[in-house]
Design a protein around this motif. Sequence first.
Motif, PDB file in Angstrom:
ATOM      1  N   SER A  51       0.822  -1.154   0.203  1.00 10.72           N
ATOM      2  CA  SER A  51       0.101   0.120  -0.087  1.00 10.72           C
ATOM      3  C   SER A  51       0.958   1.096   0.025  1.00 10.72           C
ATOM      4  O   SER A  51       0.678   2.228  -0.548  1.00 10.72           O
ATOM      5  N   ILE A  52       2.085   1.123   0.757  1.00  8.66           N
ATOM      6  CA  ILE A  52       2.919   2.418   0.658  1.00  8.66           C
ATOM      7  C   ILE A  52       3.478   2.475  -0.466  1.00  8.66           C
ATOM      8  O   ILE A  52       3.766   3.577  -1.126  1.00  8.66           O
ATOM      9  N   HIS A  53       4.031   1.519  -1.121  1.00  6.61           N
ATOM     10  CA  HIS A  53       4.756   1.201  -2.395  1.00  6.61           C
ATOM     11  C   HIS A  53       3.728   1.889  -3.475  1.00  6.61           C
ATOM     12  O   HIS A  53       4.509   2.346  -4.566  1.00  6.61           O
ATOM     13  N   ASN A  54       2.582   1.687  -3.369  1.00  7.33           N
ATOM     14  CA  ASN A  54       1.424   2.150  -4.582  1.00  7.33           C
ATOM     15  C   ASN A  54       1.167   3.634  -4.224  1.00  7.33           C
ATOM     16  O   ASN A  54       0.396   4.258  -5.188  1.00  7.33           O
ATOM     17  N   CYS A  55       1.759   4.306  -3.076  1.00  8.08           N
ATOM     18  CA  CYS A  55       1.427   5.709  -3.068  1.00  8.08           C
ATOM     19  C   CYS A  55       1.994   6.549  -4.021  1.00  8.08           C
ATOM     20  O   CYS A  55       3.158   6.434  -4.719  1.00  8.08           O
ATOM     21  N   SER A  68       4.107   9.518  -5.098  1.00  6.58           N
ATOM     22  CA  SER A  68       5.526   9.956  -4.446  1.00  6.58           C
ATOM     23  C   SER A  68       5.286  11.289  -4.243  1.00  6.58           C
ATOM     24  O   SER A  68       4.786  12.381  -4.724  1.00  6.58           O
ATOM     25  N   PRO A  69       5.718  11.745  -3.043  1.00  6.39           N
ATOM     26  CA  PRO A  69       5.737  12.944  -2.298  1.00  6.39           C
ATOM     27  C   PRO A  69       7.170  13.539  -3.124  1.00  6.39           C
ATOM     28  O   PRO A  69       8.056  13.199  -3.740  1.00  6.39           O
ATOM     29  N   ASN A  70       7.195  15.100  -2.777  1.00  8.75           N
ATOM     30  CA  ASN A  70       8.312  15.806  -3.303  1.00  8.75           C
ATOM     31  C   ASN A  70       9.800  15.472  -2.649  1.00  8.75           C
ATOM     32  O   ASN A  70      10.817  15.414  -3.171  1.00  8.75           O
ATOM     33  N   GLU A  71       9.632  15.330  -1.294  1.00  6.91           N
ATOM     34  CA  GLU A  71      10.524  14.870  -0.631  1.00  6.91           C
ATOM     35  C   GLU A  71      10.840  13.510  -0.182  1.00  6.91           C
ATOM     36  O   GLU A  71       9.800  12.853  -0.592  1.00  6.91           O
ATOM     37  N   SER A  72      11.954  13.023  -0.079  1.00  5.06           N
ATOM     38  CA  SER A  72      12.080  11.632   0.081  1.00  5.06           C
ATOM     39  C   SER A  72      11.537  11.228   1.513  1.00  5.06           C
ATOM     40  O   SER A  72      11.470  11.963   2.286  1.00  5.06           O
ATOM     41  N   PHE A  73      11.427   9.840   1.592  1.00  2.00           N
ATOM     42  CA  PHE A  73      10.826   9.319   2.875  1.00  2.00           C
ATOM     43  C   PHE A  73      11.419   7.875   2.992  1.00  2.00           C
ATOM     44  O   PHE A  73      11.847   7.518   2.146  1.00  2.00           O
ATOM     45  N   GLU A  74      11.267   7.375   4.079  1.00  2.00           N
ATOM     46  CA  GLU A  74      11.787   5.957   4.582  1.00  2.00           C
ATOM     47  C   GLU A  74      10.933   5.165   5.234  1.00  2.00           C
ATOM     48  O   GLU A  74      10.007   5.839   5.873  1.00  2.00           O
ATOM     49  N   LEU A  75      10.786   3.968   5.009  1.00  2.00           N
ATOM     50  CA  LEU A  75      10.086   3.031   5.962  1.00  2.00           C
ATOM     51  C   LEU A  75      10.936   2.436   7.004  1.00  2.00           C
ATOM     52  O   LEU A  75      11.953   1.943   6.683  1.00  2.00           O
ATOM     53  N   ILE A  76      10.375   2.459   8.177  1.00  2.00           N
ATOM     54  CA  ILE A  76      11.128   1.891   9.518  1.00  2.00           C
ATOM     55  C   ILE A  76      10.332   0.714  10.099  1.00  2.00           C
ATOM     56  O   ILE A  76       9.345   1.068  10.381  1.00  2.00           O
ATOM     57  N   LEU A  77      10.756  -0.718   9.800  1.00  2.00           N
ATOM     58  CA  LEU A  77       9.911  -1.796  10.365  1.00  2.00           C
ATOM     59  C   LEU A  77      10.717  -2.119  11.580  1.00  2.00           C
ATOM     60  O   LEU A  77      11.761  -2.655  11.552  1.00  2.00           O
ATOM     61  N   LEU A  78       9.760  -2.226  12.905  1.00  2.00           N
ATOM     62  CA  LEU A  78      10.484  -2.531  14.219  1.00  2.00           C
ATOM     63  C   LEU A  78       9.944  -3.786  14.619  1.00  2.00           C
ATOM     64  O   LEU A  78       8.880  -4.003  15.166  1.00  2.00           O
ATOM     65  N   PHE A  79      10.614  -4.883  14.253  1.00  2.00           N
ATOM     66  CA  PHE A  79      10.279  -6.190  14.557  1.00  2.00           C
ATOM     67  C   PHE A  79      10.633  -6.376  16.017  1.00  2.00           C
ATOM     68  O   PHE A  79      11.720  -6.008  16.669  1.00  2.00           O
ATOM     69  N   ASN A  80       9.755  -6.763  16.789  1.00  2.00           N
ATOM     70  CA  ASN A  80       9.724  -6.663  18.292  1.00  2.00           C
ATOM     71  C   ASN A  80       8.985  -7.977  18.909  1.00  2.00           C
ATOM     72  O   ASN A  80       8.075  -8.322  18.339  1.00  2.00           O
ATOM     73  N   VAL A 107      10.078  -9.864   3.737  1.00  2.00           N
ATOM     74  CA  VAL A 107      10.183  -8.546   3.372  1.00  2.00           C
ATOM     75  C   VAL A 107      11.478  -8.352   2.599  1.00  2.00           C
ATOM     76  O   VAL A 107      11.486  -7.625   1.618  1.00  2.00           O
ATOM     77  N   GLU A 108      12.318  -9.051   2.808  1.00  2.00           N
ATOM     78  CA  GLU A 108      13.751  -8.875   2.012  1.00  2.00           C
ATOM     79  C   GLU A 108      13.580  -9.351   0.803  1.00  2.00           C
ATOM     80  O   GLU A 108      13.836  -8.793  -0.363  1.00  2.00           O
ATOM     81  N   GLU A 109      12.769 -10.452   0.662  1.00  2.00           N
ATOM     82  CA  GLU A 109      12.283 -11.200  -0.601  1.00  2.00           C
ATOM     83  C   GLU A 109      11.451 -10.163  -1.614  1.00  2.00           C
ATOM     84  O   GLU A 109      11.630 -10.007  -2.691  1.00  2.00           O
ATOM     85  N   TRP A 110      10.568  -9.450  -1.140  1.00  2.00           N
ATOM     86  CA  TRP A 110       9.564  -8.464  -1.332  1.00  2.00           C
ATOM     87  C   TRP A 110      10.496  -7.387  -1.928  1.00  2.00           C
ATOM     88  O   TRP A 110      10.390  -6.909  -3.045  1.00  2.00           O
ATOM     89  N   ILE A 111      11.469  -6.969  -1.228  1.00  2.00           N
ATOM     90  CA  ILE A 111      12.418  -5.712  -1.784  1.00  2.00           C
ATOM     91  C   ILE A 111      13.006  -6.188  -3.033  1.00  2.00           C
ATOM     92  O   ILE A 111      13.399  -5.416  -3.924  1.00  2.00           O
ATOM     93  N   LYS A 112      13.601  -7.480  -2.994  1.00  2.00           N
ATOM     94  CA  LYS A 112      14.498  -8.104  -4.247  1.00  2.00           C
ATOM     95  C   LYS A 112      13.491  -7.973  -5.415  1.00  2.00           C
ATOM     96  O   LYS A 112      13.718  -7.523  -6.492  1.00  2.00           O
ATOM     97  N   GLN A 113      12.278  -8.238  -5.125  1.00  2.00           N
ATOM     98  CA  GLN A 113      11.180  -8.473  -6.308  1.00  2.00           C
ATOM     99  C   GLN A 113      10.697  -7.098  -6.966  1.00  2.00           C
ATOM    100  O   GLN A 113      10.611  -6.947  -7.851  1.00  2.00           O
ATOM    101  N   ASN A 114      10.519  -5.967  -6.028  1.00  2.00           N
ATOM    102  CA  ASN A 114       9.667  -4.968  -6.169  1.00  2.00           C
ATOM    103  C   ASN A 114      10.818  -3.669  -6.301  1.00  2.00           C
ATOM    104  O   ASN A 114      10.500  -2.823  -6.900  1.00  2.00           O
ATOM    105  N   PRO A 144      11.411  -1.187  -4.528  1.00  2.00           N
ATOM    106  CA  PRO A 144      10.880   0.263  -4.060  1.00  2.00           C
ATOM    107  C   PRO A 144      11.744   1.377  -4.064  1.00  2.00           C
ATOM    108  O   PRO A 144      12.846   1.395  -3.845  1.00  2.00           O
ATOM    109  N   ALA A 145      11.278   2.374  -4.567  1.00  2.00           N
ATOM    110  CA  ALA A 145      11.717   3.615  -4.570  1.00  2.00           C
ATOM    111  C   ALA A 145      12.104   4.408  -3.367  1.00  2.00           C
ATOM    112  O   ALA A 145      12.726   5.401  -3.158  1.00  2.00           O
ATOM    113  N   PHE A 146      11.635   3.821  -2.274  1.00  2.00           N
ATOM    114  CA  PHE A 146      11.969   4.332  -0.791  1.00  2.00           C
ATOM    115  C   PHE A 146      12.844   3.263  -0.050  1.00  2.00           C
ATOM    116  O   PHE A 146      12.657   2.005  -0.217  1.00  2.00           O
ATOM    117  N   PRO A 147      13.711   3.625   0.628  1.00  2.00           N
ATOM    118  CA  PRO A 147      14.359   2.627   1.563  1.00  2.00           C
ATOM    119  C   PRO A 147      13.468   2.084   2.748  1.00  2.00           C
ATOM    120  O   PRO A 147      12.737   2.828   3.316  1.00  2.00           O
TER     121      PRO A 147
END
Length: 376
Positions: free
Chosen positions: A19-23, A25-37, A56-63, A65-68
């Motif tokens: 859902s974030i990936h499909n957003c 893009s804003p003018n400024e950069s952004f990042e996603l932080i996943l806190l596994f706990n 998630v690592e596999e998803w990143i390889k396949q897609n 994303p334009a954001f870290p």
Amino acid sequence: MSIVIPVFREEQLLQTIESIHNCDSPNESFELILLFNSAESDTESREYNQRSKIEVEEWIKQNSPAFPIHMVEENHLDDKLAGVGLARKIGMGEAARRLLSIGKEEAVILCLDADCTIDNNYLQAVEAHFQNPKSKAAASLYFEHPLEGDDYSNEIYEAILYYELHLRYYKHAMTYCGLPFDRYTVGSSMAVRVQAYLSEGGMNKRKAGEDFYFLQKYLIKGELDEINTTTVYPSPRKSDRVPFGTGRAVQDHLEERKDLQLSYSPKSFKLIAEFIGSIKRDFPRRPQIAEEIKGFFKADEWEVEWKKLIEQSRDLESFEKRFYQWFTPFKLLKLLHYLRDEYYPNISIEEAVSELLEVSGDVGDQLEELRRRDQF
């Protein structure tokens, strides 16, 4: 911007990332932080989180994303402290540290949950809001729980309908009372500037209600905006992870420990409205207080507090500022519980909304109308 998502045994994490990936893009950069706990003793959840991280690592390889996507693992938290509050605190602290390291004190930390989806304009809407020089320190974003679909049972969709109607009834009842607390405090739908986050001491470590207590600090100071130009869609799922909140309320309703079809009596809100109206109307004279409300205050607490407030206030504006630092959203909630238990029991939410807010129709019609009012 930095989006922070706590991750604990999440089944829908990839859907949220998509859902974030499909957003747009804003003018400024952004990042996603996943806190596994997870807690130190919770081996099962730790293993579940590890599998999620690999996905998630596999998803990143396949897609690509334009954001870290920055993944943080905190899978050995103290058993006594582990929970959503501590997870948000660690994740938001990491976001603040990273943003400050590049000199972005006015950047925005966004909170989402790992089972949410968002509108495509989510990032652009948040960016546009905080670029407005009149924007405040923090913001509550418009949300809607899904009310139908194939992901959950009809019973869950019915339960969340009543739960969201209660949330909106409560918020609009505060408006009716003339209180400045008429904002939503939903953890998956909030944003705050980095510097404002740090100046208020960051997130708390509560295992439930962390969002309410966190945003209350900005509410009291009049520093909480609303962003109604985009939508967050929180999950309606049931949950026993926390002692209260959306998931617990749905589960308790389904197991008949709580009836979400009931809510606070309009009589309680009408008394509070009279109390607040008298304060504004009669200042600097002592306001009239109903006997029901007098009974809530301990002994001479109101008399002592009133004299102190008057002595420290030069005008109505300064008085109100000090008054709402004492009569907080939490004290309001305690007063409502007192009135419910001692005088006015909960009634049908449908009846309550109709009487206090003059919204007709069945509960579905009422929720649709209150959603409309919140957007405009």
